[in-house]
Motif scaffolding. Structure first.
Motif, short mmCIF file in Angstrom:
data_model
loop_
_atom_site.label_atom_id
_atom_site.label_comp_id
_atom_site.label_asym_id
_atom_site.label_seq_id
_atom_site.Cartn_x
_atom_site.Cartn_y
_atom_site.Cartn_z
N UNK A 127 0.81 -1.22 0.00
CA UNK A 127 0.00 0.00 0.00
C UNK A 127 0.85 1.26 0.00
N UNK A 128 2.17 1.11 0.11
CA UNK A 128 3.05 2.28 0.12
C UNK A 128 3.03 2.98 -1.24
N UNK A 129 3.33 4.27 -1.24
CA UNK A 129 3.26 5.04 -2.49
C UNK A 129 4.30 4.58 -3.51
N UNK A 130 5.42 4.02 -3.03
CA UNK A 130 6.47 3.55 -3.95
C UNK A 130 6.49 2.04 -4.07
N UNK A 131 5.38 1.38 -3.73
CA UNK A 131 5.35 -0.08 -3.77
C UNK A 131 5.40 -0.58 -5.21
N UNK A 132 5.98 -1.72 -5.39
CA UNK A 132 6.03 -2.35 -6.71
C UNK A 132 5.45 -3.75 -6.62
N UNK A 133 5.08 -4.29 -7.74
CA UNK A 133 4.51 -5.64 -7.79
C UNK A 133 5.61 -6.68 -7.75
N UNK A 134 5.28 -7.87 -7.29
CA UNK A 134 6.22 -9.00 -7.32
C UNK A 134 6.26 -9.55 -8.74
N UNK A 135 7.43 -9.77 -9.26
CA UNK A 135 7.57 -10.28 -10.62
C UNK A 135 7.34 -11.79 -10.65
N UNK A 136 7.15 -12.30 -11.85
CA UNK A 136 6.94 -13.74 -12.01
C UNK A 136 8.17 -14.53 -11.57
N UNK A 137 9.35 -13.97 -11.84
CA UNK A 137 10.58 -14.66 -11.43
C UNK A 137 10.69 -14.73 -9.91
N UNK A 192 8.20 -14.62 -7.81
CA UNK A 192 7.15 -15.52 -7.35
C UNK A 192 7.56 -16.97 -7.53
N UNK A 193 8.19 -17.27 -8.66
CA UNK A 193 8.68 -18.63 -8.90
C UNK A 193 9.74 -19.01 -7.87
N UNK A 194 10.63 -18.07 -7.56
CA UNK A 194 11.67 -18.35 -6.57
C UNK A 194 11.07 -18.62 -5.20
N UNK A 195 9.99 -17.91 -4.87
CA UNK A 195 9.33 -18.14 -3.58
C UNK A 195 8.70 -19.53 -3.54
N UNK A 196 8.08 -19.96 -4.62
CA UNK A 196 7.46 -21.28 -4.65
C UNK A 196 8.53 -22.36 -4.51
N UNK A 197 9.66 -22.18 -5.19
CA UNK A 197 10.76 -23.15 -5.08
C UNK A 197 11.31 -23.17 -3.66
N UNK A 198 11.46 -21.98 -3.06
CA UNK A 198 11.96 -21.92 -1.68
C UNK A 198 10.99 -22.61 -0.72
N UNK A 243 1.29 -11.32 -10.97
CA UNK A 243 1.93 -12.25 -11.90
C UNK A 243 1.50 -13.69 -11.68
N UNK A 244 0.76 -13.95 -10.60
CA UNK A 244 0.39 -15.32 -10.29
C UNK A 244 -0.60 -15.94 -11.25
N UNK A 245 -1.24 -15.12 -12.12
CA UNK A 245 -2.19 -15.65 -13.08
C UNK A 245 -1.53 -16.07 -14.38
N UNK A 246 -0.24 -15.90 -14.48
CA UNK A 246 0.47 -16.33 -15.69
C UNK A 246 0.50 -17.85 -15.77
N UNK A 247 0.51 -18.38 -16.99
CA UNK A 247 0.44 -19.83 -17.19
C UNK A 247 1.61 -20.55 -16.54
N UNK A 248 2.81 -19.97 -16.62
CA UNK A 248 3.97 -20.68 -16.05
C UNK A 248 3.87 -20.79 -14.53
N UNK A 249 3.29 -19.76 -13.89
CA UNK A 249 3.11 -19.83 -12.44
C UNK A 249 2.04 -20.87 -12.10
N UNK A 250 0.96 -20.92 -12.89
CA UNK A 250 -0.08 -21.91 -12.65
C UNK A 250 0.47 -23.33 -12.82
#
Length: 493
Positions: free
Chosen positions: A53-63, A65-71, A119-126
């Motif tokens: 919610x911060x003014x300078x917040x950015x979205x998590x990238x697909x890469x 997100x993939x690293x988090x799932x692997x971790x 990015x979680x709706x991308x096919x590779x993440x699914x």
């Protein structure tokens, strides 16, 4: 299918999907818990965004997100677990698929609320998530219902530790010194041959100022907790052991004085001068508080949390979130005003507990817990003040005190270590006792007593009866739409 019937079914399904408010409210707390447990520690370690919610917040990238799932698969996102004593065995183990999905759902909500792309709706993440589920070897754990036999095992026995530790010895010594109205140092003079005991009282022939008599607290409080903190009971137990040594060793006096001085500062009606403990007006629950060890205090706290949940189907968060004014004690009954995740805070739901008798009575459990905490805290904000430490007998009611997760963790650990065994279901699913088991037990008992499913659902404050039948009554899983179709088909026959 008949076109009119199809349109009716679709309209009903759309209406059900258009009511996400109850689901959102019920999920917010669980989502926040999963973010705090798994994503935030991982994000802090890897310099990833936390406050979306911060003014300078950015979205998590697909890469990322993939690293988090692997971790998560490698067990590197487990900073802590809810299983207490099994913390070490859980570390390094993969997250359960349902836990990972909860974290991802929470992250998705955070992104969409902040207007960030997800990015979680991308096919590779699914595909990665589907592979995670297929290769998971995690055993699903389901909360087993607490039964009356479980409750009898947990709460009928005397709440004392099997092997005394220093805090237990200090609590027992305080109980005896307060009961006999003698200095702590005089405990070393107790001689078994100078004590006359009965079921109701103990007479000490000569210990400083002539004969001293103390009566059993159980005559004033018909509850196992009185025996756990009763000087008469502790002396009787010491006599049964035929001691060859004094009741208290001289070298233990200094540690006892130090511990008692700290405790007396907390108790509004207790005073410590030199090594003598006095209680104003012989206040019953101050005496009990002085003689409660950590195990007995924890036992009382668990009983006050679980028995009302079992009696009327409350959630643990309902008990932990009560303000002290939400609990009203009448001549016999207790009224609880609950504003949980399905109620408006301005219009709470009221439950009335009635006495059942015996150590499993929820009214007695709540009364005793109320008296005990008031002996510690002259004024308090919450009805169930958190405890300092995992098994500590000192409640606190100050800013920064542990919240609901502390109560959940304490209850979870206590049930795991209680010795109550629950048989497994199959190779991939096993049942165990959790704080939610008391609510499960209410539903199972109500079903066994012949109550209708809709009445049970109303008592449990579910917005949909499907939630009750699927998750609590072990009925075949079917959607509301399926049930509607079946009823329509029955009407058309």
């Amino acid at each position: 299918m008949d076109p009119d019937l199809y349109r009716l079914t679709q309209a009903t399904a759309d209406e059900l999907r258009a009511r996400p408010s109850a689901l959102k409210t019920s999920s917010e707390r669980e989502y926040a818990s999963k973010l705090h447990a798994y994503w935030i520690p991982y994000a802090q370690t890897n310099s990833l965004p936390i406050d979306f919610a911060a003014h300078d917040a950015r979205a998590i990238t697909a890469e990322e997100l993939s690293a988090f799932i692997v971790a998560s698969k490698l067990g590197r996102t487990r900073s802590h677990t809810r299983d207490g004593d099994q913390h070490r065995t859980r570390l390094g183990k993969p997250l359960a698929p349902i836990t990972l999905e909860g974290v991802l759902a929470a992250l998705r909500i955070e992104h969409r609320s902040a207007g960030l792309p997800w990015a979680g709706d991308q096919d590779r993440i699914k595909d990665l998530r589907r592979g995670y589920v297929r290769t998971a070897s995690h055993t699903t754990i389901s909360a087993a219902p607490l039964t009356r036999s479980h409750l009898q095992h947990l709460f009928q026995s005397k709440p004392t530790a099997a092997t005394p530790n220093p805090s237990t010895v200090q609590a027992r010594a305080r109980a005896v010194a307060v009961a006999l109205k003698i200095p702590l140092s005089h405990l070393t003079r107790l001689n078994p041959s100078s004590i006359l005991s009965s079921d109701r009282s103990v007479i000490v022939a000569d210990i400083g100022n002539g004969p001293t008599t103390t009566r059993c607290l159980r005559e004033r409080v018909d509850d196992p907790v009185a025996g756990a903190a009763c000087g008469h009971c502790h002396i009787r137990a010491w006599l049964r052991e035929a001691p060859d040594a004094p009741y208290l060793l001289p070298r233990e006096i200094d540690s006892l004085r130090h511990a008692t001085r700290r405790l007396a500062r907390r108790l509004p009606r207790a005073h410590f001068a030199r090594d003598r403990v006095t209680v104003e007006d012989d206040h019953l629950w101050t005496r009990i508080a002085l003689g409660l060890d950590h195990t007995a205090a924890h036992w009382m706290r668990m009983r006050a949390a679980l028995l009302p949940m079992f009696a009327v189907g409350l959630r643990l968060d309902d008990m932990d979130g009560l303000h002290h004014t939400d609990v009203a004690f009448h001549s016999e009954n207790v009224t609880i005003s609950v504003a949980g995740k399905t109620e408006d805070a301005a219009r709470p739901r009221r439950f009335t507990l009635v006495p059942e008798g015996g150590p499993m009575c929820p009214v007695a459990a709540m009364r005793n817990y109320d008296e005990w905490t008031r002996a510690y805290l002259a004024s308090r904000t919450r009805w169930t003040p958190p405890l300092v430490g995992e098994f500590c007998s000192r409640p606190v009611d100050a800013a920064g005190a542990p919240g609901s997760r502390a109560l959940y963790q304490a209850t979870r650990i206590w049930l795991l270590n209680s010795g109550v065994k629950v048989t497994g279901l199959d190779a991939r699913t096993r049942r165990t006792l959790t704080p939610h088991s008391a609510r499960q037990g209410f539903a199972s008992q109500a079903q066994a007593d012949g109550f209708r499913d809709d009445d049970i659902s109303e008592a449990m404050r579910h917005s949909r009866i499907d939630t009750t039948t699927k998750n609590y009554l072990d009925k075949p899983k079917s959607s509301t739409v399926d049930g509607l179709l079946e009823s329509i088909a029955e009407d058309l026959r």
